[in-house]
Design a protein around this motif. Structure first.
Motif, PDB file in Angstrom:
ATOM      1  N   PHE A 184       0.830  -1.210   0.000  1.00 10.18           N
ATOM      2  CA  PHE A 184       0.000   0.000   0.000  1.00 10.18           C
ATOM      3  C   PHE A 184       0.864   1.260   0.000  1.00 10.18           C
ATOM      4  O   PHE A 184       0.567   2.228  -0.701  1.00 10.18           O
ATOM      5  CB  PHE A 184      -0.937   0.012   1.211  1.00 10.18           C
ATOM      6  N   THR A 185       1.948   1.228   0.767  1.00 10.44           N
ATOM      7  CA  THR A 185       2.834   2.394   0.879  1.00 10.44           C
ATOM      8  C   THR A 185       3.478   2.757  -0.453  1.00 10.44           C
ATOM      9  O   THR A 185       3.484   3.928  -0.859  1.00 10.44           O
ATOM     10  CB  THR A 185       3.940   2.134   1.927  1.00 10.44           C
ATOM     11  N   TYR A 186       4.011   1.765  -1.141  1.00  5.92           N
ATOM     12  CA  TYR A 186       4.824   2.055  -2.330  1.00  5.92           C
ATOM     13  C   TYR A 186       4.068   1.943  -3.663  1.00  5.92           C
ATOM     14  O   TYR A 186       4.566   2.412  -4.689  1.00  5.92           O
ATOM     15  CB  TYR A 186       6.054   1.148  -2.342  1.00  5.92           C
ATOM     16  N   GLU A 187       2.878   1.327  -3.643  1.00  5.75           N
ATOM     17  CA  GLU A 187       2.138   1.193  -4.901  1.00  5.75           C
ATOM     18  C   GLU A 187       0.846   2.002  -4.947  1.00  5.75           C
ATOM     19  O   GLU A 187       0.395   2.392  -6.032  1.00  5.75           O
ATOM     20  CB  GLU A 187       1.821  -0.290  -5.164  1.00  5.75           C
ATOM     21  N   PHE A 188       0.247   2.280  -3.791  1.00  6.44           N
ATOM     22  CA  PHE A 188      -1.062   2.939  -3.796  1.00  6.44           C
ATOM     23  C   PHE A 188      -1.048   4.366  -3.270  1.00  6.44           C
ATOM     24  O   PHE A 188      -1.843   5.195  -3.727  1.00  6.44           O
ATOM     25  CB  PHE A 188      -2.080   2.090  -3.029  1.00  6.44           C
TER      26      PHE A 188
ATOM     27  N   TYR B 245     -11.851   5.440  -1.426  1.00  7.33           N
ATOM     28  CA  TYR B 245     -12.381   4.092  -1.208  1.00  7.33           C
ATOM     29  C   TYR B 245     -12.329   3.238  -2.465  1.00  7.33           C
ATOM     30  O   TYR B 245     -12.248   2.010  -2.384  1.00  7.33           O
ATOM     31  CB  TYR B 245     -13.789   4.165  -0.612  1.00  7.33           C
ATOM     32  N   ASN B 246     -12.345   3.867  -3.607  1.00 11.35           N
ATOM     33  CA  ASN B 246     -12.092   3.130  -4.856  1.00 11.35           C
ATOM     34  C   ASN B 246     -10.660   2.597  -4.870  1.00 11.35           C
ATOM     35  O   ASN B 246     -10.391   1.488  -5.349  1.00 11.35           O
ATOM     36  CB  ASN B 246     -12.310   4.032  -6.069  1.00 11.35           C
ATOM     37  N   LEU B 247      -9.769   3.425  -4.344  1.00 11.14           N
ATOM     38  CA  LEU B 247      -8.356   3.023  -4.244  1.00 11.14           C
ATOM     39  C   LEU B 247      -8.208   1.840  -3.289  1.00 11.14           C
ATOM     40  O   LEU B 247      -7.458   0.890  -3.570  1.00 11.14           O
ATOM     41  CB  LEU B 247      -7.523   4.205  -3.745  1.00 11.14           C
ATOM     42  N   LEU B 248      -8.939   1.872  -2.184  1.00  9.76           N
ATOM     43  CA  LEU B 248      -8.906   0.763  -1.223  1.00  9.76           C
ATOM     44  C   LEU B 248      -9.462  -0.513  -1.850  1.00  9.76           C
ATOM     45  O   LEU B 248      -8.933  -1.609  -1.623  1.00  9.76           O
ATOM     46  CB  LEU B 248      -9.711   1.110   0.035  1.00  9.76           C
ATOM     47  N   ASN B 249     -10.513  -0.390  -2.636  1.00 11.15           N
ATOM     48  CA  ASN B 249     -11.090  -1.561  -3.309  1.00 11.15           C
ATOM     49  C   ASN B 249     -10.118  -2.144  -4.327  1.00 11.15           C
ATOM     50  O   ASN B 249     -10.001  -3.367  -4.464  1.00 11.15           O
ATOM     51  CB  ASN B 249     -12.398  -1.172  -4.012  1.00 11.15           C
ATOM     52  N   GLU B 250      -9.426  -1.258  -5.021  1.00 10.82           N
ATOM     53  CA  GLU B 250      -8.395  -1.708  -5.974  1.00 10.82           C
ATOM     54  C   GLU B 250      -7.295  -2.468  -5.239  1.00 10.82           C
ATOM     55  O   GLU B 250      -6.798  -3.498  -5.728  1.00 10.82           O
ATOM     56  CB  GLU B 250      -7.815  -0.490  -6.700  1.00 10.82           C
TER      57      GLU B 250
END
Length: 284
Positions: free
Chosen positions: A256-260, A274-279
């Motif tokens: 999550f830290t380095y890609e999102f 939250y779309n990012l969290l779902n991804e």
């Protein structure tokens, strides 16, 4: 002092000589002072204090057992201040990824540990040990320095050869000494000394993992802070949502830290977040 081996005494003597030399030099004295200021800084002090209290707690529990002897304290202190502390502090480094615990276990459960134990159990006279330490240290430093420059390649090969030859002689002489002296050993106490590093390593692994996980979350939330808005309640809720997804997985936190987080931007909307969290969930 009676519990100290001749090698430990020789190490202490050389350590004191080096310390006296260092503190007499203004430049190195200032460097040590700055290093101590960092080491005893608030955050780092809390970090190693947690570790020392944790190890102390384990030791107090062991001291209640009927087989406990105070002579085991020497092995515990040596492991705690060197191998154990290094493993623990390295857990907060950037290099400590999701495989860090596995790496520690692999490094500490190799066959070479038995040889290291034999070498540390059977030691030579104090005079011989006082000679061995600087010889190996000087040749090792020369090997490391010469390795970095191609023009010293011949020196590097020579120092490596010397280390191999001296190492083999050292091991052979130690085994020879062990064969002649093993009957004098207290088998039970020797076995306990061998098991101390292994036992303490296993018992400190949960703490090492927790510190590793905490440090990764700290990096994650620091990076998130650069892309958050002014609403603290929203920021805290998002932190909590990230924790719910990543849970206690160092691997997930790193991903999550380095890609999102790079996909986030200042004042990102709730829907986009939250779309990012779902991804992120679908990637796992």
């Amino acid at each position: 002092m009676n519990n100290l081996s001749s090698r430990e005494l020789a190490t202490i003597i050389w350590g004191l000589i080096l310390l006296i030399y260092v503190i007499t030099k203004k430049e190195t004295r200032n460097s040590i002072y700055n290093l101590l200021k960092i080491f005893f800084g608030k955050k780092l002090s809390i970090l190693w204090l947690i570790y020392l209290l944790y190890v102390l707690g384990i030791t107090i529990l062991f001291s209640k057992l009927s087989l406990w002897k105070n002579i085991y304290l020497k092995d515990i202190v040596i492991w705690t201040l060197f191998s154990g502390l290094i493993n623990y502090l390295n857990a907060v480094s950037r290099e400590a990824d999701e495989n860090y615990i596995t790496k520690i276990v692999k490094d500490n459960f190799k066959l070479v540990i038995i040889f290291e134990f034999i070498i540390s159990t059977f030691t030579f006279s104090i005079i011989v040990e006082l000679l061995i330490i600087p010889i190996f240290t000087i040749i090792s430093i020369m090997s490391l320095v010469s390795e970095r420059d191609l023009k010293y390649q011949k020196v590097h090969k020579l120092t490596n050869y010397l280390l191999i030859v001296l190492g083999l002689i050292f091991i052979c002489k130690t085994i020879e000494l062990g064969i002649s002296e093993y009957r004098q050993l207290n088998i039970f106490d020797t076995l306990i000394s061998f098991l101390v590093p292994i036992t303490y390593l296993i018992l400190t692994l949960p703490l090492i993992y927790i510190i590793n996980l905490y440090s990764k979350y700290e990096i994650l939330f620091l990076r998130m802070s650069f892309k958050e808005g002014e609403d603290k309640k929203v920021n805290k809720k998002r932190h909590f949502d990230v924790i719910k997804i990543c849970n206690i997985s160092v691997r997930k936190v790193i991903i999550f830290t380095y890609e999102f987080i790079p996909k986030m931007y200042k004042n990102i909307t709730d829907e986009e977040f939250y779309n990012l969290l779902n991804e992120f969930k679908h990637k796992l």
